[in-house]
Scaffold this active site. Structure first.
Site, mmCIF file in Angstrom:
data_model
loop_
_atom_site.group_PDB
_atom_site.id
_atom_site.type_symbol
_atom_site.label_atom_id
_atom_site.label_comp_id
_atom_site.label_asym_id
_atom_site.label_seq_id
_atom_site.Cartn_x
_atom_site.Cartn_y
_atom_site.Cartn_z
ATOM 1 N N TYR A 210 0.394 5.055 2.691
ATOM 2 C CA TYR A 210 0.874 3.858 1.985
ATOM 3 C C TYR A 210 1.116 2.729 2.997
ATOM 4 C CZ TYR A 210 3.667 0.827 -1.019
ATOM 5 O OH TYR A 210 4.138 -0.251 -1.732
ATOM 6 N N LYS B 143 -0.766 -0.967 3.276
ATOM 7 C CA LYS B 143 -0.041 -2.236 3.172
ATOM 8 C C LYS B 143 -0.083 -3.023 4.485
ATOM 9 C CE LYS B 143 1.053 -2.043 -1.124
ATOM 10 N NZ LYS B 143 0.501 -3.032 -2.074
#
Length: 367
Positions: free
Chosen positions: A210, A214
């Protein structure tokens, strides 16, 4: 603005606007008749943006993989806002052809045949630490890691951005993004909003993929910010802190117990400040918990714990002002204030949030 440009000539070169004015209140009326695509629009931030801009009588295309929910929400919001120009289009952002179909259909639905704003919002979070805890590598044919997070959060965003870079400059009646423009005199836009995260700025233990996705979105923003002016496109980035949305898993809620969360409406507010002001070009903001703060004579912000008539509530902060050093300073100060609020909430706040996390986990099992 002249002094700011003189201090940072590179910003002037790429037509970047002056630092974000957190006190400026957006004029939602400017969104009227603007054509907007929001990926991942059937829940969370995307749904919040959809509702607010629908109320402003924008032409909003909600794109999501959840057909039943998307169709229902569009029907409901049409009734609530008396806005007939709201549409749902099924889209799997990981599939190139699905995104091609989304943009082509959105252009057909557009009253003027073009697209003003694209919000690359679709994203997912991992419920389990599959990457940090490899399994079955000793098998004769070990399975690869699950890269679905990268497929949605990175590949999907890249696809959306790529198509936006083609469609936005071809928006009929639009002109190149200009930081010195008068919004009331601008009728069409060329705007791409990228949705990052706290994980675009800092490591989040247990969320390697994740965080990778990002960080990549932040890198995409910083790269496009330096080149999109050549196509007259303005690119802005929003990095929310932990927020009460479906992306916040039960384990994450437990880890955050006793702390403070960002409010979804503040993220929507930040997006609206970008979307409703065509003069904001190449800026990035972080949206955190609402903190009572006060600025000293040196321009530094401090958390206010008691009553102070000079204090104000603030949740939106500019990041990536000019260089990485400024970004690092922002991160340290912001986190210090958030940690102090967590201390003030104490064990009572922790217990309350633990119960909430437990209830959320149980409800998720019954869905």
């Amino acid at each position: 603005m002249g002094q700011e440009a003189a201090k940072h000539p590179q910003g002037q070169l790429i037509r970047q606007s002056p630092p974000f004015d957190a006190d400026h209140i957006p004029d939602d009326a400017w969104m009227k008749d603007k054509v907007v695509i929001i990926t991942g629009g059937a829940s969370g931030f995307g749904l919040g943006m959809f509702r607010r801009w629908a109320a402003a009588q924008a032409v909003v295309v909600m794109a999501d993989i959840n057909v039943a929910q998307g169709d229902r929400l569009v029907r409901d919001v049409k009734k609530d806002t008396a806005n007939p120009n709201l549409h749902f289009i099924h889209c799997d952002v990981t599939e190139w052809k699905s995104q091609i179909s989304l943009f082509r259909e959105a252009a057909k639905l557009s009253p003027h045949g073009g697209i003003d704003t694209v919000v690359a919002n679709a994203g997912i979070a991992a419920a389990k630490r599959t990457f940090e805890e490899p399994n079955d590598i000793d098998l004769a044919d070990p399975p690869p890691p699950d890269l679905s997070i990268l497929d949605v959060n990175l590949k999907g965003v890249v696809y959306t951005s790529y198509l936006a870079l083609w469609y936005l400059p071809r928006n009929p009646g639009s002109s190149p993004a200009d930081p010195s423009c008068v919004p009331a005199q601008v009728t069409r836009d060329r705007h791409l909003i990228l949705m990052g995260s706290l994980a675009s700025l800092l490591p989040i233990p247990g969320s390697a993929l994740y965080g990778t996705s990002k960080h990549a979105v932040a890198g995409l923003y910083r790269s496009l910010r330096a080149s999109s002016f050549m196509q007259g496109i303005r690119v802005n980035l929003i990095c929310p802190y932990f927020v009460e949305t479906p992306l916040l898993t039960a384990p994450a809620r437990a880890l955050l117990a006793g702390g403070v969360l960002c409010k979804e409406e503040d993220v929507v507010e930040a997006a609206t400040r970008f979307a409703a002001n065509p003069g904001i070009v190449g800026r990035a903001v972080s949206v955190g918990p609402r903190l009572k703060v006060k600025q000293d004579v040196k321009g530094e912000w401090h958390l206010v714990e008691g009553e102070d008539p000079g204090a104000e509530q603030r949740a939106i902060w500019e990041i990536y002002l000019h260089d990485l050093e400024d970004a690092d300073v922002f991160q340290r100060r912001c986190l210090a204030m958030i940690n102090r609020v967590t201390e003030l909430r104490g064990w009572a706040g922790w217990a309350q949030d633990m119960v909430t996390a437990l209830v959320y986990g149980i409800r998720s099992l019954w869905r």
